[in-house]
Design a protein around this motif. Structure first.
Motif, PDB file in Angstrom:
ATOM      1  N   LYS A 111      69.444  38.058  39.800  1.00  0.00           N
ATOM      2  CA  LYS A 111      71.059  37.339  40.034  1.00  0.00           C
ATOM      3  C   LYS A 111      71.484  37.086  38.489  1.00  0.00           C
ATOM      4  N   TYR A 112      70.144  36.764  37.339  1.00  0.00           N
ATOM      5  CA  TYR A 112      70.437  36.101  36.233  1.00  0.00           C
ATOM      6  C   TYR A 112      69.858  36.596  35.166  1.00  0.00           C
ATOM      7  N   GLY A 113      69.538  37.913  35.574  1.00  0.00           N
ATOM      8  CA  GLY A 113      69.427  38.854  33.805  1.00  0.00           C
ATOM      9  C   GLY A 113      67.235  38.626  33.749  1.00  0.00           C
ATOM     10  N   MET A 114      66.796  40.085  34.790  1.00  0.00           N
ATOM     11  CA  MET A 114      65.325  40.133  33.908  1.00  0.00           C
ATOM     12  C   MET A 114      65.221  41.246  33.742  1.00  0.00           C
ATOM     13  N   PRO A 115      64.528  41.414  32.431  1.00  0.00           N
ATOM     14  CA  PRO A 115      64.057  42.730  31.613  1.00  0.00           C
ATOM     15  C   PRO A 115      62.602  43.435  32.810  1.00  0.00           C
ATOM     16  N   PRO A 116      62.690  44.410  32.265  1.00  0.00           N
ATOM     17  CA  PRO A 116      61.757  45.680  32.810  1.00  0.00           C
ATOM     18  C   PRO A 116      60.269  44.730  32.783  1.00  0.00           C
ATOM     19  N   HIS A 117      59.755  44.797  34.025  1.00  0.00           N
ATOM     20  CA  HIS A 117      58.757  44.410  34.223  1.00  0.00           C
ATOM     21  C   HIS A 117      57.469  44.692  35.239  1.00  0.00           C
ATOM     22  N   GLY A 118      56.076  44.214  34.944  1.00  0.00           N
ATOM     23  CA  GLY A 118      55.072  44.833  35.650  1.00  0.00           C
ATOM     24  C   GLY A 118      53.688  44.133  35.595  1.00  0.00           C
ATOM     25  N   GLY A 119      52.378  44.237  36.817  1.00  0.00           N
ATOM     26  CA  GLY A 119      51.210  42.600  35.674  1.00  0.00           C
ATOM     27  C   GLY A 119      50.967  43.684  37.145  1.00  0.00           C
ATOM     28  N   CYS A 120      49.354  42.921  37.586  1.00  0.00           N
ATOM     29  CA  CYS A 120      48.338  43.460  37.946  1.00  0.00           C
ATOM     30  C   CYS A 120      47.963  42.016  38.466  1.00  0.00           C
ATOM     31  N   ALA A 121      46.483  42.370  39.403  1.00  0.00           N
ATOM     32  CA  ALA A 121      46.083  41.304  39.954  1.00  0.00           C
ATOM     33  C   ALA A 121      44.266  41.830  40.268  1.00  0.00           C
ATOM     34  N   ILE A 122      43.316  41.185  39.887  1.00  0.00           N
ATOM     35  CA  ILE A 122      42.416  41.312  39.677  1.00  0.00           C
ATOM     36  C   ILE A 122      41.516  40.514  40.221  1.00  0.00           C
ATOM     37  N   GLY A 123      40.677  40.905  41.953  1.00  0.00           N
ATOM     38  CA  GLY A 123      40.086  40.086  42.848  1.00  0.00           C
ATOM     39  C   GLY A 123      38.033  39.719  41.688  1.00  0.00           C
ATOM     40  N   LEU A 124      37.590  38.104  41.487  1.00  0.00           N
ATOM     41  CA  LEU A 124      37.376  37.954  40.794  1.00  0.00           C
ATOM     42  C   LEU A 124      35.615  38.204  41.153  1.00  0.00           C
ATOM     43  N   GLU A 125      36.193  37.750  43.012  1.00  0.00           N
ATOM     44  CA  GLU A 125      34.206  37.608  43.632  1.00  0.00           C
ATOM     45  C   GLU A 125      33.804  39.408  43.447  1.00  0.00           C
ATOM     46  N   ARG A 126      35.448  40.624  43.768  1.00  0.00           N
ATOM     47  CA  ARG A 126      34.665  41.421  43.911  1.00  0.00           C
ATOM     48  C   ARG A 126      34.649  42.687  42.863  1.00  0.00           C
ATOM     49  N   TRP A 127      34.432  41.095  41.093  1.00  0.00           N
ATOM     50  CA  TRP A 127      34.434  41.905  40.136  1.00  0.00           C
ATOM     51  C   TRP A 127      33.267  41.868  39.465  1.00  0.00           C
ATOM     52  N   VAL A 128      32.418  40.811  39.987  1.00  0.00           N
ATOM     53  CA  VAL A 128      31.079  39.882  39.600  1.00  0.00           C
ATOM     54  C   VAL A 128      30.772  40.942  40.981  1.00  0.00           C
ATOM     55  N   ALA A 129      30.820  40.654  42.193  1.00  0.00           N
ATOM     56  CA  ALA A 129      29.850  41.618  43.512  1.00  0.00           C
ATOM     57  C   ALA A 129      30.000  42.937  42.234  1.00  0.00           C
ATOM     58  N   GLN A 130      31.214  44.005  42.028  1.00  0.00           N
ATOM     59  CA  GLN A 130      30.669  45.730  41.453  1.00  0.00           C
ATOM     60  C   GLN A 130      29.764  45.258  40.467  1.00  0.00           C
ATOM     61  N   LEU A 131      30.108  44.529  39.334  1.00  0.00           N
ATOM     62  CA  LEU A 131      29.094  44.253  37.926  1.00  0.00           C
ATOM     63  C   LEU A 131      27.517  44.088  38.411  1.00  0.00           C
ATOM     64  N   VAL A 132      27.511  43.347  39.408  1.00  0.00           N
ATOM     65  CA  VAL A 132      26.283  43.613  39.962  1.00  0.00           C
ATOM     66  C   VAL A 132      25.374  44.194  40.992  1.00  0.00           C
ATOM     67  N   GLY A 133      25.778  45.011  41.361  1.00  0.00           N
ATOM     68  CA  GLY A 133      26.098  45.593  42.547  1.00  0.00           C
ATOM     69  C   GLY A 133      25.839  45.702  44.194  1.00  0.00           C
ATOM     70  N   ALA A 134      26.467  44.247  44.336  1.00  0.00           N
ATOM     71  CA  ALA A 134      26.198  43.576  45.501  1.00  0.00           C
ATOM     72  C   ALA A 134      27.152  44.253  46.466  1.00  0.00           C
ATOM     73  N   GLN A 135      26.236  43.889  47.833  1.00  0.00           N
ATOM     74  CA  GLN A 135      26.348  45.476  48.499  1.00  0.00           C
ATOM     75  C   GLN A 135      27.672  44.231  49.031  1.00  0.00           C
ATOM     76  N   ASN A 136      27.331  42.997  48.978  1.00  0.00           N
ATOM     77  CA  ASN A 136      29.218  42.305  50.486  1.00  0.00           C
ATOM     78  C   ASN A 136      29.156  41.588  49.049  1.00  0.00           C
ATOM     79  N   VAL A 137      30.846  41.126  49.271  1.00  0.00           N
ATOM     80  CA  VAL A 137      31.430  40.296  48.575  1.00  0.00           C
ATOM     81  C   VAL A 137      30.987  38.704  48.976  1.00  0.00           C
ATOM     82  N   ARG A 138      30.424  38.368  49.883  1.00  0.00           N
ATOM     83  CA  ARG A 138      30.571  37.196  50.115  1.00  0.00           C
ATOM     84  C   ARG A 138      29.398  36.590  49.522  1.00  0.00           C
ATOM     85  N   GLU A 139      28.286  36.885  49.142  1.00  0.00           N
ATOM     86  CA  GLU A 139      26.977  36.688  47.464  1.00  0.00           C
ATOM     87  C   GLU A 139      27.477  36.993  46.119  1.00  0.00           C
ATOM     88  N   THR A 140      29.024  37.092  45.822  1.00  0.00           N
ATOM     89  CA  THR A 140      29.557  36.087  45.005  1.00  0.00           C
ATOM     90  C   THR A 140      30.521  35.664  44.717  1.00  0.00           C
TER      91      THR A 140
END
Lengths: 433, 433
Positions: A392-421
């Motif tokens: 209502k009081y003025g916002m510029p065009p904007h955007g963003g994103c979100a990284i899942g930390l545990e998924r990131w580490v799981a994929q880095l090490v090839g873990a089969q289950n995100v619970r490991e990380t």
């Protein structure tokens, strides 16, 4: 005498030093004993040949907490080329029973549920704790990259008044007699904060009451969120994300190089420009390659993401692939449409080795657009009043994103289950430890 | 043309530049208009003398989002010594109505509840947003200090299975048909993690269901937690905390120097050794000075803390004062007693300008001690099984502490109410925005 770390021994050859840590392993040969001491940074091998000391040590269970003073000796045969001779031991804490799982083996011999049940013990294993050094370095890299780009760190509330962001899969709690909810993401707050600092980031917990158990979903995880104003479209977010991932990997390399060997991990290269495919083109490719007609589907299935990951590796030598332009129909209400193809969105996913790692995009920024979309989706605007006030009081065009930390580490090490990380995972069935 | 920040103008005198931000203020004189543009970093004054442009600008409400291109001119009369001449405007977003609160005044003219109700707008005020730059720099300093000392960052779960840490004032939630709770602190998890990394820290939300409304309590706040192993006693934690506070202040000085002027804040000096008084001695002093006999009370009242803060300033010129050796009776179950006076604890509070800012101490580390204290307090051990397992398998002497982020910033700037320094505060009556 001040205590030193096991990793500092090499600088003290010929000196007597003081170490502290846990009795990681004890091996008795005919007339000599080898004790491996584990501290926060690594392992140290201690040689005991004094018969009285050997008798004393045999009383100690694995995981006994010890202070050891001894002479540092170069010994090419020893792990790391160093041994401690003529040790004197002081026992700080004796376990009340021997650990039920051996921590000295290269990998734990137990099934994942058992490993998770005994996290207080199993997280001490060099491999398992190394996973959380990767997480720690990744967070540091995320913050360093964004700090250098003028982003301000924020901490937004996790208890919220309304479940309106998506309306589904939200945990409800009793807030002094009223119903409140746990935030599924800092989305609405980080957008508000674009009006304050233009560029913001947050590292914190998010809560998803998804009632299904898969190897890649958790009910609580750590989200690395960023949001930025004055963008042309989502491509500027993708460019920042590329820089962020590069810095995250560089920070792992500099701050956690020691654990890469423990984990036997080769870090991926982030291309200067990550390859990008349109959602509809990806569907065409998939349909052609697999014979299964997926055109018209509103999202990609996990198997499709795996196929696309392999395609990106084959075609571009890249572990990363952007998919942009998902259909508006399945995206949340704040999603900005593609101005020239308004049934598609200015959004993207980043696939890392065939798994969705990041979701992001451009958001609506005009107040009237929000009123229109909420009306079209038959969502009430009143619970969102504090959020809508930003627009209502003025916002510029904007955007963003979100990284899942545990998924990131799981994929880095090839873990089969995100619970490991995940440090202490929460799922449909698991609330402890 | 790439956009630059308002703070970079001074490097571009004589050039045409592109700025972006919010219409902070518009002042019309007889034949000239002054527009102040606010971006994330500061303010820029723009001079408009073209009659058509003036007519165009008069259509724009405050908080309109603009891109401005113009010529950078040195002008000693202007704020910051710089003006923009010959501007061209592009309107990115027009507010749908004029803001109900003027952001251009040196301080907002509204009561705190109104300021908080309109956080999406009022956080944009230079004074208010500066408070959260202090918070951001404080978090960065906290992490930098601990990273340099070998501490590893962790993220522990906020949804927990049992309310056992203190048993009281815990939010309950529905977890797939079971009752779960929100963590009051990461206490139990950071202790477990001492068994893994020896030294850990966490920055994250904590939740307190305290049903009272004061100017210094919140139901959700950000806790800066640390925990460390292989200590002799709580004095080593106090020494690390002293270093941490020093680095936090230095980081504010280097990363947020610009906002110190906006806030009109003089940073405190952290003494190399913060003065320390025993709890019982503090009570003796208070009783003598005030005539009110407080000996035998289990805790200090807020008024006593204020008196002690003034005493520390008078006697030692210090804004900080440690009080150590609180009675065991009011401390949580994991508190380590003073070995030579076991009715007193190896714990401490840090008072900052007469307000409790930090609570910390040494913890029990022996399994049998935990079993004994839980039995004595008639607490069940079964809900704590995952935590107790850490001690069952060997833990070193350890301790830690926690700093309340919002309180820290409030005391730095002399805010009367901690809600002012909380991004979106949560209290008995407030769940929005």
């Amino acid at each position: 005498m001040d205590r030193i770390w096991s990793t500092e021994l090499v600088q003290h050859v010929g000196e007597r030093v003081r170490l502290a840590g846990w009795l990681h392993r004890l091996r008795k040969l005919s007339s000599v004993c080898f004790l491996v001491l584990r501290d926060s940074k690594g392992l140290a091998q201690i040689v005991i040949d004094d018969p009285d000391s050997i008798i004393q040590l045999e009383q100690f269970y694995h995981e006994s907490v010890l202070i050891v003073e001894g002479l540092v000796v170069a010994e090419p045969q020893a792990p790391g080329g160093i041994e401690i001779h003529h040790p004197v031991f002081e026992l700080l804490a004796q376990p009340s029973e021997p650990p039920p799982i051996d921590l000295f083996r290269p990998r734990l011999k137990a099934h994942l549920p058992t490993i998770l049940d005994h996290a207080s013990l199993t997280l001490r294993h060099p491999y398992h704790r190394a996973l959380f050094r990767l997480a720690s370095a990744s967070m540091a890299g995320f913050r360093a990259a964004l700090g250098a780009l003028g982003f301000v760190e924020i901490q937004t509330p996790k208890i919220i008044s309304s479940a309106s962001e998506s309306g589904a899969n939200v945990f409800a709690l009793d807030y002094f007699g009223r119903t409140a909810y746990l935030a599924q993401s800092p989305q609405l707050y980080k957008q508000i904060m674009v009006g304050v600092f233009e560029r913001v980031f947050e590292v914190g917990p998010v809560f998803r009451a998804e009632p299904h158990a898969t190897t890649r979903h958790l009910n609580e995880y750590v989200s690395l969120d960023l949001e930025m104003g004055f963008i042309r479209d989502h491509h500027e977010v993708m460019a920042v994300l590329t820089q962020v991932l590069t810095t995250m990997i560089n920070t792992i390399q500099t701050e956690a190089a020691d654990v890469l060997a423990v984990l036997n991990v080769a870090l991926p290269q982030v291309p200067e420009k990550i390859p990008c495919v349109f959602f509809s083109d990806a569907q065409d490719m998939l349909s052609k390659a697999t014979g299964e007609d997926v055109r018209g589907e509103p999202d990609l299935a996990p198997a499709h993401e795996i196929w696309l990951g392999q395609w990106a590796l084959r075609e571009y030598g890249s572990d990363f692939l952007f998919v942009e332009g998902y259909p508006m129909s399945k995206r949340p209400f704040y999603t900005h449409p593609n101005p020239s193809r308004p049934t598609y969105s200015n959004s993207f996913d980043l696939l890392f080795r065939g798994l969705e790692l990041v979701t992001g995009g451009q958001r609506l920024h005009l107040y009237d657009d929000y009123l229109a979309v909420l009306a079209a989706k038959r969502m009430e605007s009143e619970p969102l009043a504090g959020y809508l006030e930003a627009f209502k009081y003025g916002m510029p065009p904007h955007g963003g994103c979100a990284i899942g930390l545990e998924r990131w580490v799981a994929q880095l090490v090839g873990a089969q289950n995100v619970r490991e990380t995940t440090l202490f995972p929460r799922d449909l069935h698991r609330l402890t430890p």
